[in-house]
Design a protein around this motif. Structure first.
Motif, short mmCIF file in Angstrom:
data_model
loop_
_atom_site.label_atom_id
_atom_site.label_comp_id
_atom_site.label_asym_id
_atom_site.label_seq_id
_atom_site.Cartn_x
_atom_site.Cartn_y
_atom_site.Cartn_z
N ILE A 41 0.86 -1.18 0.00
CA ILE A 41 0.00 0.00 0.00
C ILE A 41 0.90 1.23 0.00
O ILE A 41 1.77 1.37 0.85
N SER A 42 0.66 2.13 -0.94
CA SER A 42 1.48 3.34 -1.04
C SER A 42 0.58 4.57 -1.16
O SER A 42 -0.63 4.45 -1.34
N GLY A 43 1.22 5.75 -1.05
CA GLY A 43 0.48 7.00 -1.17
C GLY A 43 -0.23 7.42 0.10
O GLY A 43 -1.21 8.16 0.06
N LEU A 44 0.27 6.95 1.25
CA LEU A 44 -0.40 7.25 2.51
C LEU A 44 -0.11 8.66 3.03
O LEU A 44 -0.71 9.09 4.01
N ALA A 45 0.81 9.37 2.39
CA ALA A 45 1.12 10.73 2.83
C ALA A 45 1.41 11.59 1.61
O ALA A 45 1.98 11.11 0.62
N LYS A 46 1.01 12.82 1.68
CA LYS A 46 1.31 13.77 0.61
C LYS A 46 2.75 14.23 0.71
O LYS A 46 3.36 14.23 1.79
N ASP A 47 3.31 14.62 -0.43
CA ASP A 47 4.61 15.29 -0.38
C ASP A 47 4.43 16.62 0.33
O ASP A 47 3.50 17.39 0.03
#
Length: 285
Positions: A41-47
């Protein structure tokens, strides 16, 4: 958060009317019904974005998530169910599947089951999203080498949930523990209560490999919950005497501690069904 193993994947495809397209799909290693290999699972935080002011980083944007997705490695995903989650057009008479400009994957809810280092049940739900499969691979068989199947790659792109409840506007729900009420709550939030047909658990069986071990050795308890498509097939394993042998609650990894006989009991979350297996520990040497 360190997870151990990857036991089960549940998938519920939804129609545009909000009703299930088919019964819940469960991939858990049942013969000819698919098995789980990997999930990331990826994309759990924004840059983070920094805004400067007075010659310093005055404000840092830190709210929300990025492009939440799951990259799956699945072994032997049944073709019929795979076609459903990918939105392929199927001719019911000829059973030919078509992929083209009108291919549109349905929204699905997914739940992944594992455990943590402490042996607690680990449930990770993504409330809504769509599956894609970029390619179909064919590979020649190697001469004089036994065939070894490889997992296929599926991607799942998540969107925020729009159903009523605490999960509204959220992407992921996770629970680590063994409280039946918490497990049920997350399942209801993921798969619904009215639109999903509940399949109750009817039994649980345990099998130990080996059934006799020496002190210091390990053993594995294989647990089978019936029926295989039960809505809630989670369970907890316990040892009758941890001074003789210990057991992890979900993965069934046992360790022999001292000579004697011990009973390993499995209890299902749904229906409180139980099954047992006896393990004998003998002295080392």
């Amino acid at each position: 958060m360190t997870l151990v193993g990857y036991k089960r994947l549940r998938v519920q495809p939804w129609g545009k009317d909000g009703n299930p397209l088919c019964p819940q799909i469960v991939l858990q290693g049942d013969k000819d019904k698919g098995a789980t290999k990997t999930a990331e699972i990826s994309g759990l935080a924004k840059d983070s974005v920094k805004v400067s002011g007075s010659n310093i980083a005055y404000y840092t944007s830190r709210k929300g998530v990025g492009d939440v997705k799951i990259d799956f490695g699945i072994l032997d995903f049944p073709e019929k169910e795979s076609d459903i989650v990918l939105g392929y057009k199927v001719d019911n008479d000829t059973e030919i599947s078509y992929i083209g400009n009108d291919t549109e994957a349905p929204f699905c809810s997914v739940m992944l089951e594992s455990e943590n280092l402490q042996g607690d049940i680990a449930l990770l739900s993504v409330f809504s999203g769509t599956f894609t499969k970029e390619k179909i691979s064919l590979k020649t068989e190697e001469v004089d080498k036994a065939f070894e199947p490889e997992e296929e790659s599926y991607s799942f792109s998540a969107v925020s949930d729009q159903k009523e409840g605490p999960q509204n506007g959220q992407y992921i729900g996770k629970y680590f523990g063994s409280k039946p009420e918490s497990i049920k709550a997350l399942m209801d939030q993921t798969f619904g209560t009215e639109s999903t047909t509940t399949v109750p658990v009817t039994g649980i069986t345990l099998e130990s490999t080996p059934i006799e071990v020496k002190v210091g050795e390990t053993f594995t308890v294989k647990t089978t919950v019936t029926p295989s498509n039960a809505t809630d097939s989670t369970y907890t394993l316990v040892s009758s005497d941890s001074k003789i042998a210990t057991i992890t609650p979900v993965a069934g990894k046992g360790t022999a501690v001292a000579p004697g006989k011990v009973t390993i009991t499995g209890t299902t979350t749904d229906g409180n069904k139980t099954g047992t297996v006896e393990v004998t520990v003998v002295a080392a040497g």
